[in-house]
Write an enzyme that holds these catalytic residues in place. Structure first.
Site, PDB file in Angstrom:
ATOM      1  N   THR A 184       0.866  -1.196   0.000  1.00 57.83           N
ATOM      2  CA  THR A 184       0.000   0.000   0.000  1.00 57.83           C
ATOM      3  C   THR A 184       0.897   1.238   0.000  1.00 57.83           C
ATOM      4  OG1 THR A 184      -0.198  -0.140   2.411  1.00 57.83           O
ATOM      5  CG2 THR A 184      -1.968  -1.100   1.095  1.00 57.83           C
ATOM      6  N   LYS A 206       3.955  -6.890   3.891  1.00 58.88           N
ATOM      7  CA  LYS A 206       3.733  -5.483   3.570  1.00 58.88           C
ATOM      8  C   LYS A 206       3.465  -4.775   4.887  1.00 58.88           C
ATOM      9  CE  LYS A 206       0.383  -3.176   3.565  1.00 58.88           C
ATOM     10  NZ  LYS A 206      -0.531  -2.454   4.555  1.00 58.88           N
ATOM     11  N   THR A 217      -1.534  -3.385  10.872  1.00 57.98           N
ATOM     12  CA  THR A 217      -1.446  -2.936   9.478  1.00 57.98           C
ATOM     13  C   THR A 217      -0.534  -3.844   8.674  1.00 57.98           C
ATOM     14  OG1 THR A 217       0.372  -1.468  10.023  1.00 57.98           O
ATOM     15  CG2 THR A 217      -1.835  -0.529  10.036  1.00 57.98           C
ATOM     16  N   GLU A 278       6.704   4.249   7.190  1.00 57.92           N
ATOM     17  CA  GLU A 278       6.199   5.443   6.512  1.00 57.92           C
ATOM     18  C   GLU A 278       7.040   6.664   6.868  1.00 57.92           C
ATOM     19  OE1 GLU A 278       1.493   4.268   5.925  1.00 57.92           O
ATOM     20  OE2 GLU A 278       2.102   5.494   7.616  1.00 57.92           O
ATOM     21  N   ASN A 418       0.166  10.353   6.292  1.00 58.07           N
ATOM     22  CA  ASN A 418      -1.016   9.988   7.069  1.00 58.07           C
ATOM     23  C   ASN A 418      -2.034  11.106   7.202  1.00 58.07           C
ATOM     24  OD1 ASN A 418      -0.679   7.171   7.862  1.00 58.07           O
ATOM     25  ND2 ASN A 418       1.275   7.950   8.624  1.00 58.07           N
ATOM     26  N   THR A 423      -7.297  10.378   0.688  1.00 55.25           N
ATOM     27  CA  THR A 423      -7.772  11.161  -0.462  1.00 55.25           C
ATOM     28  C   THR A 423      -6.919  10.958  -1.707  1.00 55.25           C
ATOM     29  OG1 THR A 423      -6.538  12.950   0.542  1.00 55.25           O
ATOM     30  CG2 THR A 423      -8.903  12.929   0.868  1.00 55.25           C
TER      31      THR A 423
END
EC number: 2.3.1.35
Lengths: 423, 423
Positions: A184, A206, A217, A278, A418, A423
């Site tokens: 992702t 992942k 996650t 991230e 994040n 969106t």
């Protein structure tokens, strides 16, 4: 504001995998160029377009065994369990961990909090795969990852499952494409394989978001051609996961050899998740030594690893050991007497093998060579060593327990990713 | 990257208080232009230059009573207690909460993890104030805030204490300057005063970093001319702090009137800390309703308030209720049966009094009007309502317990401030 500008500069990354699959140069080294994969497994990564914006990149992974497998799984402990989690649990239970043939995974949508319709979607994904294999009994584990609260574009997925089945192959490229299909916000596919004297082991994972276990996650799939009994497999997996994926933590205790192989493999695989955290710019190991018990050491390591103040200081390359100390001091649930300021030492261990940089020795701050600290903190990798100075008072401070945690820093980019993921 | 640029834009703020005291326009409304202060208290804010870079702004606060006071205090529970905490605790114990005349506070350096030298510094700060008052017994509470692990420039501070004593006054301006002198990364002084039928109550606080209690980055001073017994004062304070500063949380339970006054005052004061949260762009109230017990509701509220994923989504103005749900689902320590997906509802309550926006009703996602969500999320203030749908199963879901938490979002600027605080 100069500092802000400095920190923002160079933080650009392609975090939206489906839009741009270009892998950052700094991550190329984590991607295997070849592999030796377990016999009897076929895999494929296929484009579906689960997210409408994804017009060409694979987002459906299929992992299939040529013969029925023993299978085991550990699931999130979150009370809101996604539909595929509920469905896969039921499948494993009804099949008693045997007769499993496939794992099917889509990225782009987690099929979580989607009500009864979501449960049907997950069941149908598995059924479609089983149909392709000519099977009538549920034999497929289903996983989904991505945004929460949205229904899957289920027709699109079901229509593409036969293609995914046709694409099945055993090549290195197929494994890599499959590992890519489950990503992702990941910037690179996380794939590992190892051959031992007898069996082979391959795995993919992942996860680039919160690395703490409760967030769930993470997805991971391990395949081996070693013949293992289902009940043994479940306990092996539990042990390995608790020391790797399940909080990306690892202790220093010894165990059986079989378990060691799986645990060590799972650790290597789970470290890739931290590498691709991230917005991460750092890979930090925190080692808490000489604790009266393992659990207290683990709690302290985990508290340091989760402190936003520690994580932002590391991002800012600031040897701010005060924040590490603060986290040690407020850790909840440790055995009384574990943390004694006058016995606590903190140091940075550089990855280049040069001597450790002492920051605090027995509760007294060192005169820190800030220039050397700055050099050490330029590196991507860092080890923080916290020495609690012994077990219970009077025990001479020797032979204490140790826990290790791996974590990454907290960057502007983490906030960007994040603050603008959905969106 | 457009989103990144958009979010970075407009995030400039003067976070380094000593370098630039300009108060952001958006925060002006939280600064009182007048006040009614408790009788018998004199205050001053004086420039010392604890940080060498601070050449003119006040960084030494002195709060003095004309007559001996009853005094009570709550301290951090962190195992690494700063020197002034240790010294002030001892002073209060030895004086049994009576005969206290002053509070002296410096900003710019926390005098924490500074060994025996640091303890001496803290003792000497108090002694110097007592000397100015012609007192030989320890009668001063000492506080320090700022960077950890560095010694105070103690001579500079001791030299300026007589000036601080000469500057003592009871005007509104003096109170405001004093509130400013205790600030670190704060963007505005946090000062409140209230007059009741009989006594007055005034208070000031600082704190813009981690708002969670264990981090202990908060300082607060409350003054009243109400005559209160020391033992009553300590229990009043404890109650008020647990429902305000101590995690910026508040429950909905009822209590005695006296306590209510102090609690309500402390809540208003502590909310200012959230308003000035480091890098904050949002002020969020989370209300967890219809829980079987207060503690479970509080744990859930606190878990939501601390989730980096929730906080970054709010920063990004994303109605990502999936992350709120995720936090509810992984909250540790709640009474079994508290969280039942099929009974859980989540909504946004706009501050303008318009109808609530339902996001999840009894575990089923609503078709969210994203445009309205976006409008609601443009506002600085937001209330998140989590309805757990009742107590234990069968209790009709009525009359459950409620907990409220206040928190702020997680922005790029938070990372900037904390990635570059020490330097």
């Amino acid at each position: 504001m100069a500092a802000f500008a400095r920190m923002v500069k160079g933080q650009v990354r392609n975090y939206s995998a489906p839009l741009d699959m270009a892998i950052p140069a700094s991550k190329q080294k984590y991607i295997p160029s070849s592999g030796s994969y377990p016999k009897g497994f076929l895999v494929s990564g296929t484009h579906v377009g689960v997210k409408a914006s994804n017009t060409k990149f694979p987002d459906l992974a299929l992992i299939s065994s040529e013969t029925p497998c023993s299978a085991a799984a550990v699931f999130t402990t979150n009370k809101f369990q996604a539909a595929p989690v509920q469905v896969s649990k039921k499948t494993l239970e009804s099949r008693q961990g045997q007769g499993i043939r496939s794992v099917v995974i889509n990225s782009g949508c987690a099929n979580a909090v989607t009500g009864k319709g979501g449960l049907e979607d997950a069941v149908n994904m598995g059924k479609k795969v089983d149909e392709c294999n000519g099977l009538s009994e549920p034999s497929t584990i289903v996983m989904s990852t991505g945004v929460i609260g949205q229904r899957l574009p289920i027709s699109k997925i079901l229509n593409k499952i036969p293609t995914a089945h046709e694409n099945l192959a055993s090549t290195h490229d197929a494994w890599l494409t499959t590992a890519r299909a489950i990503c992702t916000t990941d910037t690179f596919p996380k794939l590992l394989s190892r051959t031992f004297t007898l069996p082979s082991l391959a795995g993919m994972t992942k996860g680039a978001g919160m690395i703490h276990p409760n967030m769930a996650t993470l997805l991971g799939v391990l395949c081996t051609d070693a013949p293992i009994d289902p009940s043994a497999l479940q306990s092996l997996l539990k042990h390995a996961v608790s020391r790797s994926f399940n909080s990306i933590s690892v202790d220093g205790d010894t165990s059986t050899n079989d378990t060691d192989i799986l645990t060590s493999f799972a650790q290597s695989l789970s470290q890739l998740v931290v590498r691709d955290g991230e917005g991460a710019t750092k890979f930090v190991t925190v080692r808490v030594q000489n604790s009266p018990d393992y659990e207290s050491a683990r709690l302290i390591a985990s508290t340091i690893a989760r402190s936003p103040l520690v994580k932002t200081a590391l991002y800012g390359r600031d040897a701010n050991w005060g924040r590490i100390l603060c986290a040690i001091g407020y850790t909840q649930g440790v055995v009384p007497g574990t943390v004694v300021p006058e016995r606590t030492s903190v140091s940075f261990k550089p990855v280049d093998g040069s001597p450790v940089l002492k920051l605090l020795v027995n509760g007294e701050p060192e005169q820190v060579d800030e220039e050397r600290a700055s050099v050490i903190l330029q590196e991507e990798d860092l080890e923080i060593v916290v020495d609690l100075g012994g077990g219970e008072k009077g025990e001479e401070g020797l032979g204490g327990e140790e826990a290790v945690y791996w974590f990454c820093d907290f960057s502007h980019e983490y906030v960007t990713i994040n603050g603008d993921y959905r969106t």
